[in-house]
Write a protein that holds these residues in place. Structure first.
Motif, PDB file in Angstrom:
ATOM      1  N   TRP A 209       0.894  -1.248  -0.146  1.00  0.00           N
ATOM      2  CA  TRP A 209       0.187   0.156  -0.101  1.00  0.00           C
ATOM      3  C   TRP A 209       0.838   1.216  -0.071  1.00  0.00           C
ATOM      4  O   TRP A 209       0.772   2.109  -0.864  1.00  0.00           O
ATOM      5  CB  TRP A 209      -0.930  -0.055   1.112  1.00  0.00           C
ATOM      6  N   ALA A 210       1.832   1.260   0.917  1.00  0.00           N
ATOM      7  CA  ALA A 210       2.717   2.452   1.154  1.00  0.00           C
ATOM      8  C   ALA A 210       4.077   2.176   0.837  1.00  0.00           C
ATOM      9  O   ALA A 210       4.545   1.120   1.136  1.00  0.00           O
ATOM     10  CB  ALA A 210       2.747   2.964   2.586  1.00  0.00           C
TER      11      ALA A 210
ATOM     12  N   ARG B 260       3.324   8.016  13.972  1.00  0.00           N
ATOM     13  CA  ARG B 260       3.060   9.432  13.742  1.00  0.00           C
ATOM     14  C   ARG B 260       3.827   9.836  12.362  1.00  0.00           C
ATOM     15  O   ARG B 260       3.299  10.578  11.685  1.00  0.00           O
ATOM     16  CB  ARG B 260       3.527  10.258  14.790  1.00  0.00           C
ATOM     17  N   ASP B 261       5.123   9.154  12.270  1.00  0.00           N
ATOM     18  CA  ASP B 261       5.850   9.351  11.217  1.00  0.00           C
ATOM     19  C   ASP B 261       5.139   8.819   9.908  1.00  0.00           C
ATOM     20  O   ASP B 261       5.240   9.434   8.936  1.00  0.00           O
ATOM     21  CB  ASP B 261       7.214   8.712  11.540  1.00  0.00           C
ATOM     22  N   PHE B 262       4.876   7.838  10.131  1.00  0.00           N
ATOM     23  CA  PHE B 262       4.098   6.988   8.951  1.00  0.00           C
ATOM     24  C   PHE B 262       2.732   7.824   8.490  1.00  0.00           C
ATOM     25  O   PHE B 262       2.629   8.128   7.287  1.00  0.00           O
ATOM     26  CB  PHE B 262       3.751   5.709   9.290  1.00  0.00           C
ATOM     27  N   VAL B 263       2.015   8.382   9.286  1.00  0.00           N
ATOM     28  CA  VAL B 263       0.796   9.027   9.163  1.00  0.00           C
ATOM     29  C   VAL B 263       1.142  10.290   8.380  1.00  0.00           C
ATOM     30  O   VAL B 263       0.675  10.932   7.352  1.00  0.00           O
ATOM     31  CB  VAL B 263      -0.098   9.453  10.185  1.00  0.00           C
ATOM     32  N   ARG B 264       2.277  10.890   8.981  1.00  0.00           N
ATOM     33  CA  ARG B 264       2.887  12.242   8.332  1.00  0.00           C
ATOM     34  C   ARG B 264       3.196  12.094   6.891  1.00  0.00           C
ATOM     35  O   ARG B 264       2.871  12.944   6.072  1.00  0.00           O
ATOM     36  CB  ARG B 264       3.997  12.896   9.197  1.00  0.00           C
ATOM     37  N   LYS B 265       3.823  10.925   6.810  1.00  0.00           N
ATOM     38  CA  LYS B 265       4.423  10.662   5.228  1.00  0.00           C
ATOM     39  C   LYS B 265       3.086  10.371   4.287  1.00  0.00           C
ATOM     40  O   LYS B 265       3.258  10.611   3.327  1.00  0.00           O
ATOM     41  CB  LYS B 265       5.420   9.691   5.188  1.00  0.00           C
ATOM     42  N   ALA B 266       2.257   9.653   4.827  1.00  0.00           N
ATOM     43  CA  ALA B 266       1.125   9.291   4.122  1.00  0.00           C
ATOM     44  C   ALA B 266       0.305  10.511   3.813  1.00  0.00           C
ATOM     45  O   ALA B 266      -0.427  10.574   2.563  1.00  0.00           O
ATOM     46  CB  ALA B 266       0.063   8.219   4.880  1.00  0.00           C
ATOM     47  N   LEU B 267       0.119  11.588   4.682  1.00  0.00           N
ATOM     48  CA  LEU B 267      -0.538  12.593   4.495  1.00  0.00           C
ATOM     49  C   LEU B 267       0.305  13.620   3.546  1.00  0.00           C
ATOM     50  O   LEU B 267      -0.243  14.245   2.469  1.00  0.00           O
ATOM     51  CB  LEU B 267      -0.875  13.620   5.650  1.00  0.00           C
TER      52      LEU B 267
ATOM     53  N   SER C 223       2.274  12.618   1.097  1.00  0.00           N
ATOM     54  CA  SER C 223       2.231  11.989  -0.232  1.00  0.00           C
ATOM     55  C   SER C 223       0.682  11.738  -1.002  1.00  0.00           C
ATOM     56  O   SER C 223       0.625  11.135  -1.930  1.00  0.00           O
ATOM     57  CB  SER C 223       2.921  10.592  -0.191  1.00  0.00           C
ATOM     58  N   ASN C 224      -0.143  12.360  -0.174  1.00  0.00           N
ATOM     59  CA  ASN C 224      -1.593  12.247  -0.382  1.00  0.00           C
ATOM     60  C   ASN C 224      -2.233  10.818  -0.615  1.00  0.00           C
ATOM     61  O   ASN C 224      -3.070  10.516  -1.393  1.00  0.00           O
ATOM     62  CB  ASN C 224      -1.791  12.931  -1.988  1.00  0.00           C
TER      63      ASN C 224
ATOM     64  N   GLN D  91     -10.061  11.354   6.100  1.00  0.00           N
ATOM     65  CA  GLN D  91      -9.826  10.173   6.368  1.00  0.00           C
ATOM     66  C   GLN D  91      -9.107   9.682   7.725  1.00  0.00           C
ATOM     67  O   GLN D  91      -9.555   8.809   8.388  1.00  0.00           O
ATOM     68  CB  GLN D  91      -9.166   9.318   4.870  1.00  0.00           C
ATOM     69  N   ALA D  92      -8.218  10.415   8.044  1.00  0.00           N
ATOM     70  CA  ALA D  92      -7.544   9.835   9.259  1.00  0.00           C
ATOM     71  C   ALA D  92      -8.349  10.415  10.382  1.00  0.00           C
ATOM     72  O   ALA D  92      -8.480   9.595  11.375  1.00  0.00           O
ATOM     73  CB  ALA D  92      -6.245  10.805   9.045  1.00  0.00           C
TER      74      ALA D  92
END
Length: 131
Positions: free
Chosen positions: A87-88, A108-115, A117-118, A124-125
């Motif tokens: 997925w990511a 937190r780092d994963f979510v920041r990167k997911a945001l 990179s759109n 959604q979060a």
């Protein structure tokens, strides 16, 4: 992967084998042997608890997280990681003084990167957090 997991277990195996060899080389009396066996069991369970791998359903995707101990400047730290294969194309990473903090900061780092990179939106979060 399996080989990374095996290499992460090397310190635990080496310490365990070393303790067992010490116990076998100098055979103590029965009472002392029972105390030594209890100490070895306690030591092994304590060391095994320093590593952890698991998975979580994150926004409909199976994601993995882990933490492992590391020594830096003679201090114990934990490196955390969260990743979602398929997925990511990135992972969240952290290094903290606490086990739970390692997972939290990696997430937190994963979510920041997911945001960034759109891959996910703030809406959604927020919806995922409210479920």
């Amino acid at each position: 992967s399996f080989t990374r997991g095996v290499s992460r277990m090397k310190p635990l195996v080496l310490v365990s084998v070393g303790v067992l060899v010490l116990v076998m080389v100098s055979p103590p009396d029965l009472c002392q042997a029972q105390e030594t066996e209890a100490l070895v069991s306690l030591l092994i369970s304590k060391l095994a608890g320093l590593w952890h791998n698991d998975q979580v359903d994150f926004m409909g995707h199976i994601c993995h997280y882990s933490y492992r101990p590391t020594i830096s400047r003679w201090q114990l730290y934990y490196k955390g990681k969260m990743w979602c294969p398929g997925w990511a194309p990135f992972s969240g990473n952290s290094e903290t003084r606490s086990r739970s903090g390692a997972v939290e900061h990696a997430t937190r780092d994963f979510v920041r990167k997911a945001l960034e990179s759109n891959l996910i939106t703030k809406e959604q979060a927020a919806a995922w957090l409210n479920n």
